[in-house]
Structures are given as C-alpha cells and as structure tokens.
Write an enzyme that holds these catalytic residues in place. Structure first.
Site, mmCIF file in Angstrom:
data_model
loop_
_atom_site.group_PDB
_atom_site.id
_atom_site.type_symbol
_atom_site.label_atom_id
_atom_site.label_comp_id
_atom_site.label_asym_id
_atom_site.label_seq_id
_atom_site.Cartn_x
_atom_site.Cartn_y
_atom_site.Cartn_z
ATOM 1 N N ASP A 101 -11.975 7.240 6.209
ATOM 2 C CA ASP A 101 -11.205 6.015 6.472
ATOM 3 C C ASP A 101 -10.636 6.076 7.890
ATOM 4 O OD1 ASP A 101 -9.778 3.647 6.091
ATOM 5 O OD2 ASP A 101 -8.045 4.717 5.276
ATOM 6 N N ASP A 150 -10.671 3.958 10.394
ATOM 7 C CA ASP A 150 -10.091 2.755 10.990
ATOM 8 C C ASP A 150 -10.563 2.499 12.423
ATOM 9 O OD1 ASP A 150 -8.277 1.625 8.873
ATOM 10 O OD2 ASP A 150 -7.445 3.643 8.964
ATOM 11 N N HIS A 176 -8.928 -6.145 4.140
ATOM 12 C CA HIS A 176 -8.581 -5.347 5.310
ATOM 13 C C HIS A 176 -9.906 -4.986 5.962
ATOM 14 C CE1 HIS A 176 -4.181 -3.884 4.763
ATOM 15 N NE2 HIS A 176 -4.280 -5.173 4.880
ATOM 16 N N ASP A 212 -7.590 -4.273 9.769
ATOM 17 C CA ASP A 212 -6.857 -3.005 9.669
ATOM 18 C C ASP A 212 -7.635 -1.903 10.382
ATOM 19 O OD1 ASP A 212 -5.107 -1.020 9.057
ATOM 20 O OD2 ASP A 212 -5.565 -0.921 6.920
ATOM 21 N N TRP A 268 0.868 -1.185 0.000
ATOM 22 C CA TRP A 268 0.000 0.000 0.000
ATOM 23 C C TRP A 268 0.903 1.232 0.000
ATOM 24 C CZ3 TRP A 268 -0.325 3.971 3.735
ATOM 25 C CH2 TRP A 268 -1.217 5.000 3.362
ATOM 26 N N LYS A 320 -6.872 2.781 -2.734
ATOM 27 C CA LYS A 320 -7.500 3.713 -1.798
ATOM 28 C C LYS A 320 -8.129 4.850 -2.589
ATOM 29 C CE LYS A 320 -6.504 6.065 2.527
ATOM 30 N NZ LYS A 320 -5.726 5.959 3.751
ATOM 31 N N HIS A 371 -11.703 2.160 2.163
ATOM 32 C CA HIS A 371 -11.001 2.786 1.039
ATOM 33 C C HIS A 371 -11.878 3.077 -0.164
ATOM 34 C CE1 HIS A 371 -6.627 1.739 2.353
ATOM 35 N NE2 HIS A 371 -7.336 2.332 3.295
ATOM 36 N N GLU A 411 -3.049 -2.907 -2.595
ATOM 37 C CA GLU A 411 -4.180 -2.271 -1.892
ATOM 38 C C GLU A 411 -4.464 -0.876 -2.436
ATOM 39 O OE1 GLU A 411 -3.495 -1.711 2.289
ATOM 40 O OE2 GLU A 411 -5.561 -1.098 2.689
ATOM 41 N N ASP A 416 -9.870 -2.840 1.283
ATOM 42 C CA ASP A 416 -9.965 -2.278 2.634
ATOM 43 C C ASP A 416 -11.341 -1.628 2.756
ATOM 44 O OD1 ASP A 416 -9.855 -0.228 4.725
ATOM 45 O OD2 ASP A 416 -7.709 -0.628 4.836
HETATM 46 C C1 LIG Z 1 -0.932 0.517 8.207
HETATM 47 C C2 LIG Z 1 -1.609 -0.078 7.004
HETATM 48 O O1 LIG Z 1 -0.734 -0.592 6.093
HETATM 49 C C3 LIG Z 1 -2.477 0.908 6.353
HETATM 50 O O2 LIG Z 1 -3.574 1.079 7.226
HETATM 51 C C4 LIG Z 1 -3.023 0.565 4.972
HETATM 52 O O3 LIG Z 1 -3.356 -0.770 4.865
HETATM 53 C C5 LIG Z 1 -4.185 1.439 4.786
HETATM 54 O O4 LIG Z 1 -5.279 0.963 4.867
HETATM 55 C C6 LIG Z 1 -3.990 2.884 4.574
HETATM 56 O O5 LIG Z 1 -5.161 3.574 4.629
HETATM 57 MN MN LIG Z 2 -5.657 -1.167 4.774
#
Ligand SMILES: C[C@H](O)[C@H](O)[C@@H](O)C(=O)CO
Ligand SMILES: [Mn+2]
Length: 420
Positions: free
Chosen positions: A294, A296, A286, A326, A185, A228, A262, A226, A259
């Site tokens: 995003d 998380d 993810h 993630d 990523w 985004k 994303h 990955e 993810d």
């Molecule tokens: C830390 C991770 O690699 C990161 O979260 C990545 O996977 C991501 O989702 C960035 O937005």
């Molecule tokens: Mn991710």
C-alpha cells in the site's frame, strides 16, 4: 480558443459521432464530476495540530523533496495552485489534524470553528469539503489501537473524536451547501497472529454504533468506512478488514470506502464496484496506486485507473460513488503530484465517457466477443487527446504539459523559499 485545438476537436468529434458518441454531452457530464483532492499530499500527512508527532498508523511517506507546506496558509496556497491547473470544480479532503487554530486543542474537543478558515476559503474558491477523523499520529494510538482498544478510556477518547468529526462534517455541508463525506479509517491491528480475532472486532462494532448514533442530515453529512488488509506493523491482522466494513456498511447504510491499495496485491477495486453498487448505500473511492504494497504512489493512467473509470461510467455508478484520492509522495514536487494524479483520474473518466458503450454491451449480449474485443482495442487509439486538450482549454487550465512550467515557476518563487 486556439484554432489548432478547435480543429482537432472537431475532427475527433466527427469520428466519435460515427459511433453515436456525443462528445459535447460527454464533456458536460465530465464537468459535473467532483474529485475529492486530499490535502495530505501537500505536507506528507503531518497536519498542524501535533507538528512534533511522527506519522504512525502503519502508513509511511518517503522522500525529502523541498517545499512541503508548513502552515494552513501555505497548504491552501499550494492547493489553489494545483486546482488552478486541473479542469473542473472539485472538493478538498481534510483530516482532523489539519485544523487551523492557535488554540491547543486535542482531537476529542475539536469543534467546527477550528476549521472556520478552511470553510471561508472553500466558499471563496467554490469548493466542497470532505473530512476524516485522524486516528493515528497521536499518543493515544501509540500501541496501534484506537476504536477497538481493550482500554475503555482510550476507546472513549477516539469515539469522542469521531463524534466531534461528524459534527464538523455536518457544519461543512451546511455552510457549503453540499454533503461532506466523512471517512473513518483506523490503523488497529496486530503485527503477529492474534489469538482472539473476534473481540477487537466486537469492540470496533460497538464503538462505531456509538459514533453513528447521532442522526445527521444526509444532505450535509455522509459517513464512510474504510477497510484495509494490512499495514506496517499490522501485517497479520487488521481489525477493520474488508469483510468487517462490508458487513457494517451494508447493515448500517454507510458508504463503503474502497482504497486501491488495501487489498491483496493482485486484487483490483474496479472489479468490486458493480457488486457493491447492488447492495451498498453508496461507495467512496480512495484512488491510489499500490506498488507491491500500500505504497500510495501518485496515480498514473494505468489499466486499473482506466478500468475504474469504465466501471463507473458503464455501470452508471457515478451518482452513488464519491471519488477521492489517496496518495502521498514526498520524492517529487507535491503540487505536481496533485496535478498529475487528479488530471489522470479525470482523464480516465473522459476516456470511459468516449466509448461506444451501448454497441459494446449489445455485442457482448449477443455473444459477439470478436466485435467486443476489436472495438475496445481500436478505441484505445481514438483521438481522446484532442478532446482532452479542448476540455482543458475550455475550462481555462493549461493544455497538455504546459502546466508543468507553472509548477516549476511556483517552485522557484514559493516552495524553494520555504525552510525545512
Ligand atoms: C491519510 C489517510 O486517511 C489514509 O491514507 C487512509 O485513508 C489509508 O488509506 C490508510 O492506509
Ligand atoms: Mn485510503
């Protein structure tokens, strides 16, 4: 085994059996599914190589709950504690910045031996490992570009880092006897509308071609990419968009990483799995919980998590899907964050395994949407909890919220004794 738990389980089993669902078999299948638990929840994505570096790359952790891991030993201890409260045998997902070494080593020079302690630990714990090159929180990514950088030297640094990461991954796989998924990523993108969208993507494609040129045994190493939609500071344009990596992954037989945070805020990854499964070599998830962006957040047992579980089970997609987590929340106990998010992901899979899938598919096929809706709704209140409790007890982990007392004790005995 407590007699109450066993009694409730047997009653539940009987109810599910009436719809042709073999609960014992479902639990056997569940025990085979590995979740890749991300190490970076334990220390707010800081890692150990560059402790003074701020987190960059357009991702952000908020909160200042005490007890973040400061060393590899502390992180392993926290992971062990979390894993002891989660049923099943799983994997731990490392980023390159989590190298465990006293050497001053930059990312392009990393070698498998910088991770030897992680490998020995994974062996002792019976865990698999996954890996990620770290293309952020570094002086050479300070302007927001890495593999698509216009400067060839900077690009080369990141290419070399990704090549090094693949070799580390293959070493993990060989040592642990199971494939290590290594996910690329990158944060590259523009805050404001670019004039040239094409050239950075062309450079990224060329960089990836160079990175992936070395053939590695897929029994030990698998590549994932990955995408985004946007990040903090890359709101207008991200080089590695979904279309970019979908194209790249399909053309080059790479796993495509989805993810949950994303995509556009109303877009869900559960609805992408079936399509991707028809064309992709494999899928990496993810699992995350975006709240308005995003963000998380720790995953909860919400509709989207349940739907991800259903898609994987109903479509028989578990064999070609690698389930990674993630999320990173520093406003709560970090060990609890892992436990909650991982247990929820397993619960979603169990819920899906306990559905009358064939009956529902038949109803749909024959146009009986009334039965489809009636049964899916009624099954929401079937005694899934009794099966979950039995599974936890059988796997030797705390039943229901009993795990919380253990996390609180660990917080008192260990986490609160750590300095800032
Ligand atoms: C830390 C991770 O690699 C990161 O979260 C990545 O996977 C991501 O989702 C960035 O937005
Ligand atoms: Mn991710």
């Amino acid at each position: 085994m407590s007699s109450t738990i066993e009694r409730s389980y047997n009653e539940a089993k009987e109810l599910y059996a009436r719809h042709g669902i073999d609960v014992d078999q479902a639990l056997e299948q569940l025990a085979q599914i590995k979740i890749s638990m991300h190490c970076w929840q334990g220390d707010d994505v800081r890692g150990f190589l560059f402790r003074d570096q701020d987190l960059t790359g357009g991702i952000s952790v908020t909160g200042n709950y005490p007890g973040a891991a400061r060393t590899p030993d502390e992180l392993r201890s926290d992971l062990e504690r979390a894993l002891s409260l989660i049923p099943g045998k799983h994997k731990v997902n490392l980023h390159a910045i989590y190298a465990d070494t006293d050497e001053k080593v930059d990312l392009d020079e990393l070698k498998p031996w910088h991770f030897e302690k992680w490998v020995q630990w994974a062996k002792e714990q019976g865990l698999g490992l996954d890996f990620n090159p770290t293309l952020f929180s570094h002086e050479k990514s300070s302007d927001g570009f890495t593999l698509s950088h216009p400067n060839a030297d900077i690009r080369q640094f990141w290419i070399d880092h990704c090549k090094a990461s693949r070799r580390i991954s293959a070493y993990f796989g060989e040592q642990l006897g199971q494939a290590c998924v290594t996910n690329v990523w990158i944060p590259d993108g523009f805050k404001d509308v670019p004039v040239d969208r094409l050239s950075p993507r062309r450079r990224l494609k060329e960089s990836l071609d160079e990175i992936f040129a070395e053939e590695l045994n897929p029994a030990y190493h698998l590549d994932a990419v990955e995408s985004k939609l946007f990040g903090l500071g890359s709101e207008a344009y991200v080089v590695g968009s979904h279309e970019f990596y979908m194209g790249y992954g399909l053309q080059n037989n790479k796993l495509i990483c989805l993810d949950a945070g994303h995509f556009h805020p109303t877009e869900v990854i559960s609805n992408k799995l079936s399509s991707l499964s028809l064309f992709a070599e494999g899928i990496l998830l993810h699992v995350s919980r975006p709240m308005r962006w995003d963000s998380d957040h720790v995953v909860v047992l919400d509709d989207e998590l349940l739907e991800i579980g259903r898609e994987l089970v109903r479509g028989d997609l578990l064999a070609k899907t690698h389930i990674g987590l993630d999320f990173f929340d520093a406003s709560i106990n970090r060990v609890a964050a892992w436990v909650i998010g991982t247990r929820n992901t397993i619960k979603a899979l169990l819920r899906a395994l306990l559905e009358p899938i064939e009956v529902l598919k038949q109803a749909e096929l024959s146009g009986d949407y009334t039965t489809r809706l009636a049964l899916t709704e009624e099954f929401k209140s079937y005694p899934f909890g009794a099966v979950w409790d039995y599974y936890c007890e059988k796997q030797g982990v705390p039943v229901r919220e009993q795990w919380l007392a253990e996390v609180k004790a660990y917080e008192q005995d260990v986490l609160l004794k750590r300095g800032g």
